[in-house]
Design a protein around this motif. Structure first.
Motif, PDB file in Angstrom:
ATOM      1  N   ILE A 242      65.904 121.759  50.603  1.00 59.48           N
ATOM      2  CA  ILE A 242      66.804 121.130  51.565  1.00 59.48           C
ATOM      3  C   ILE A 242      66.124 119.979  52.304  1.00 59.48           C
ATOM      4  O   ILE A 242      66.732 118.942  52.564  1.00 59.48           O
ATOM      5  CB  ILE A 242      67.349 122.176  52.559  1.00 59.48           C
ATOM      6  CG1 ILE A 242      68.291 123.133  51.835  1.00 59.48           C
ATOM      7  CG2 ILE A 242      68.059 121.504  53.732  1.00 59.48           C
ATOM      8  CD1 ILE A 242      68.808 124.266  52.694  1.00 59.48           C
ATOM      9  N   LYS A 243      64.844 120.123  52.638  1.00 61.14           N
ATOM     10  CA  LYS A 243      64.158 119.100  53.415  1.00 61.14           C
ATOM     11  C   LYS A 243      63.972 117.809  52.633  1.00 61.14           C
ATOM     12  O   LYS A 243      64.110 116.712  53.172  1.00 61.14           O
ATOM     13  CB  LYS A 243      62.806 119.627  53.888  1.00 61.14           C
ATOM     14  CG  LYS A 243      62.917 120.734  54.934  1.00 61.14           C
ATOM     15  CD  LYS A 243      61.540 121.183  55.395  1.00 61.14           C
ATOM     16  CE  LYS A 243      61.653 122.290  56.437  1.00 61.14           C
ATOM     17  NZ  LYS A 243      60.306 122.759  56.880  1.00 61.14           N
ATOM     18  N   THR A 244      63.645 117.921  51.348  1.00 61.32           N
ATOM     19  CA  THR A 244      63.351 116.728  50.552  1.00 61.32           C
ATOM     20  C   THR A 244      64.509 116.289  49.676  1.00 61.32           C
ATOM     21  O   THR A 244      64.547 115.150  49.212  1.00 61.32           O
ATOM     22  CB  THR A 244      62.139 116.976  49.646  1.00 61.32           C
ATOM     23  OG1 THR A 244      62.459 117.994  48.679  1.00 61.32           O
ATOM     24  CG2 THR A 244      60.929 117.421  50.472  1.00 61.32           C
ATOM     25  N   GLY A 245      65.451 117.206  49.432  1.00 60.79           N
ATOM     26  CA  GLY A 245      66.553 116.910  48.515  1.00 60.79           C
ATOM     27  C   GLY A 245      66.150 116.974  47.055  1.00 60.79           C
ATOM     28  O   GLY A 245      66.937 116.658  46.172  1.00 60.79           O
ATOM     29  N   LYS A 246      64.931 117.418  46.780  1.00 58.60           N
ATOM     30  CA  LYS A 246      64.417 117.478  45.412  1.00 58.60           C
ATOM     31  C   LYS A 246      64.930 118.727  44.695  1.00 58.60           C
ATOM     32  O   LYS A 246      64.946 119.823  45.264  1.00 58.60           O
ATOM     33  CB  LYS A 246      62.890 117.495  45.431  1.00 58.60           C
ATOM     34  CG  LYS A 246      62.253 117.575  44.047  1.00 58.60           C
ATOM     35  CD  LYS A 246      60.736 117.662  44.155  1.00 58.60           C
ATOM     36  CE  LYS A 246      60.096 117.828  42.782  1.00 58.60           C
ATOM     37  NZ  LYS A 246      58.614 117.948  42.877  1.00 58.60           N
ATOM     38  N   ILE A 247      65.349 118.539  43.434  1.00 60.89           N
ATOM     39  CA  ILE A 247      65.701 119.677  42.588  1.00 60.89           C
ATOM     40  C   ILE A 247      64.405 120.314  42.096  1.00 60.89           C
ATOM     41  O   ILE A 247      63.631 119.691  41.364  1.00 60.89           O
ATOM     42  CB  ILE A 247      66.577 119.257  41.401  1.00 60.89           C
ATOM     43  CG1 ILE A 247      67.909 118.689  41.908  1.00 60.89           C
ATOM     44  CG2 ILE A 247      66.828 120.454  40.474  1.00 60.89           C
ATOM     45  CD1 ILE A 247      68.807 118.148  40.816  1.00 60.89           C
TER      46      ILE A 247
END
Length: 245
Positions: free
Chosen positions: A42-47
């Motif tokens: 959630i913090k980075t938006g990385k999958i």
């Protein structure tokens, strides 16, 4: 629909702790499509990872209270996938459980040992229990109001004391009260047209909000009296999802 022509169409997103979980299906390829559960920071938006669910047209995601497993309802294959998410970067598919037609909503009792499931097209309720390290299908009810039209059970919410499940029935414009220990429908509350998502409205958990897609409104329902306390202004077309902020 137009959205179903897109690649990797998101179907459901669920947030837990620092992660978001999303089911996606690629409708551009031949069935069984490309059904995945993705884990997102959630913090980075990385999958962080994506894993095949082992089902067809994966929809609703429910995370166990201890955060160790995700259960995913598979619409087309009529099954429930069990995925180990203890390592968000390396989730593991551990089980695929066959169930009646088109499971949708899933909710757990507080101890994480029982899951109540709404089967949309078979019009009934199923119960999974965790026995040892595996989930097992231990009960499937008769269709609601059989032999009459059962409607379409959709979303599930469990009471704080684990005694009942509240279940929206999109086809019958009802909220059912389902006894978990008694395994029976004990009451139904009439709401707006085509009730979809349900959620508690406050910390007392004695009232719920109900999105009704064909009424284009959200209804506030008192669970004690079974009465409608309020109806929102028109929210737009096809009021469906709700998100707690």
């Amino acid at each position: 629909s137009k959205s179903c022509q897109q690649e990797n169409t998101p179907l459901t997103v669920f947030a837990k702790n620092n992660f978001a979980f999303a089911t996606t299906t690629n409708f551009k390829i031949e069935p069984p499509f490309h059904n995945q559960l993705s884990v997102i920071d959630i913090k980075t938006g990385k999958i962080l990872s994506s894993i095949d669910t082992g089902g067809k047209w994966s929809k609703v995601i429910a995370i166990t209270p201890d955060g160790k497993q995700a259960l995913v309802s598979n619409w087309k294959s009529s099954s429930i996938s069990v995925i180990d998410i203890r390592n968000p970067e390396k989730p593991l598919l551990s089980q695929v459980i066959e169930i009646q037609k088109c499971p949708r909503g899933i909710a757990f009792t507080s101890n994480g040992k029982t899951a109540i499931i709404a089967n949309f097209y078979s019009g009934n309720i199923a119960e999974l229990q965790k026995i040892g390290s595996e989930w097992k299908l231990v009960y499937e009810s008769e269709p609601f109001d059989f032999p009459h039209f059962s409607g379409n059970p959709r979303h599930v919410l469990i009471s704080p004391d684990n005694s009942v499940a509240y279940i929206s029935n999109k086809g019958r414009n009802l909220i059912h009260v389902w006894s978990i220990p008694g395994r029976e429908f004990i009451k139904s509350i009439t709401v707006g047209k085509a009730p979809n998502t349900i959620d508690y409205s406050d910390k007392t958990k004695t009232k719920i909000l109900v999105s009704c897609s064909q009424s284009d409104r959200v209804f506030l329902v008192d669970l004690v009296s079974g009465k409608i306390l309020g109806i929102s202004p028109q929210t737009g077309k096809n009021t469906t999802g709700m998100c707690r902020l």
